[in-house]
Design a protein around this motif. Structure first.
Motif, short mmCIF file in Angstrom:
data_model
loop_
_atom_site.label_atom_id
_atom_site.label_comp_id
_atom_site.label_asym_id
_atom_site.label_seq_id
_atom_site.Cartn_x
_atom_site.Cartn_y
_atom_site.Cartn_z
N UNK A 41 -1.21 0.82 -4.28
CA UNK A 41 -0.16 0.11 -3.30
C UNK A 41 -0.71 0.38 -1.76
N UNK A 42 -1.55 1.12 -1.39
CA UNK A 42 -1.75 1.30 0.02
C UNK A 42 -3.11 0.32 0.01
N UNK A 43 -3.84 0.04 -1.05
CA UNK A 43 -4.75 -0.94 -0.94
C UNK A 43 -4.22 -2.20 -0.91
N UNK A 44 -3.22 -2.59 -1.48
CA UNK A 44 -2.59 -3.82 -1.51
C UNK A 44 -1.94 -4.06 -0.04
N UNK A 45 -1.43 -3.05 0.52
CA UNK A 45 -0.89 -3.07 1.80
C UNK A 45 -2.05 -3.52 3.05
N UNK A 46 -3.10 -2.86 2.57
CA UNK A 46 -4.24 -3.03 3.58
C UNK A 46 -4.83 -4.61 3.45
N UNK A 47 -4.60 -5.24 2.11
CA UNK A 47 -5.33 -6.75 2.03
C UNK A 47 -4.14 -7.44 2.52
N UNK A 71 -0.58 -1.74 10.76
CA UNK A 71 -0.26 -1.52 9.32
C UNK A 71 -1.74 -1.20 8.31
N UNK A 72 -2.37 -2.06 8.66
CA UNK A 72 -3.99 -1.98 8.06
C UNK A 72 -4.41 -0.57 8.21
N UNK A 73 -4.66 -0.05 9.55
CA UNK A 73 -5.04 1.27 9.87
C UNK A 73 -4.34 2.17 9.11
N UNK A 74 -3.00 2.39 9.17
CA UNK A 74 -2.11 3.45 8.69
C UNK A 74 -2.40 3.32 7.11
N UNK A 75 -2.44 2.11 6.38
CA UNK A 75 -2.50 2.32 4.85
C UNK A 75 -4.07 2.67 4.55
N UNK A 76 -5.07 2.41 5.66
CA UNK A 76 -6.60 2.82 5.30
C UNK A 76 -6.56 4.52 5.44
N UNK A 77 -5.70 5.05 6.44
CA UNK A 77 -5.58 6.41 6.50
C UNK A 77 -5.06 7.05 4.93
N UNK A 78 -3.82 6.38 4.64
CA UNK A 78 -3.27 6.88 3.41
C UNK A 78 -4.39 6.73 2.20
N UNK A 79 -5.16 5.62 2.33
CA UNK A 79 -6.25 5.76 0.90
C UNK A 79 -7.09 6.73 1.20
N UNK A 80 -7.60 6.75 2.53
CA UNK A 80 -8.80 7.89 2.59
C UNK A 80 -8.31 9.03 2.40
N UNK A 81 -6.93 9.70 2.61
CA UNK A 81 -6.46 11.02 2.34
C UNK A 81 -6.41 11.02 0.96
N UNK A 82 -5.99 10.11 0.32
CA UNK A 82 -5.89 10.14 -1.31
C UNK A 82 -7.02 10.41 -1.83
N UNK A 83 -8.33 9.78 -1.47
CA UNK A 83 -9.45 10.16 -1.93
C UNK A 83 -9.87 11.49 -1.58
N UNK A 84 -9.78 12.00 -0.52
CA UNK A 84 -10.20 13.29 -0.05
C UNK A 84 -9.53 14.25 -0.71
N UNK A 85 -8.23 13.99 -1.03
CA UNK A 85 -7.42 15.07 -1.87
C UNK A 85 -8.14 15.18 -3.22
N UNK A 86 -8.22 13.90 -3.88
CA UNK A 86 -8.98 13.66 -5.44
C UNK A 86 -10.38 14.60 -5.25
#
Length: 103
Positions: A41-47, A71-86
């Motif tokens: 969802x965050x990837x779609x938000x970035x796009x 909005x793109x910057x905040x969604x990118x932070x969310x995606x990077x955080x998700x990958x960091x947790x993974x």
């Protein structure tokens, strides 16, 4: 009829289908469905935010441009955080496997 809204809908549908395909390929042992869904969802938000930023006319729509970039910057932070947790989750499993110990 203006073709611009049709292009935006087409990009949204393409991003949604691609996000769904990517989520289906993630093994359930690595992610909870909620975590994977939120990353997609965050990837779609970035796009969408990047398209909104590109579609604005700078002299008149500077506020919209700034909001879209934010909005793109905040969604990118969310995606990077998700990958960091993974990554941290994967490291926990690989350490157990490499050491041969269970805690």
């Amino acid at each position: 009829m203006d073709i611009h809204p049709l292009i935006l809908v087409g990009v949204f549908v393409a991003a949604s289908v691609l996000g769904y395909i990517i989520i289906k390929k993630v093994p359930s042992l690595l992610h909870t469905p909620l975590m994977s869904g939120m990353n997609a969802l965050s990837g779609i938000t970035i796009l969408g935010a990047m398209i909104a930023a590109a579609a604005t006319e700078i002299p008149g729509g500077i506020v919209l441009f700034i909001v879209a970039l934010l909005a793109a910057a905040l969604a990118a932070v969310n995606v990077v955080g998700g990958f960091a947790v993974t990554h941290r989750m994967l490291m926990m499993f690989s350490n157990k496997k490499n050491n041969g110990e269970e805690k």
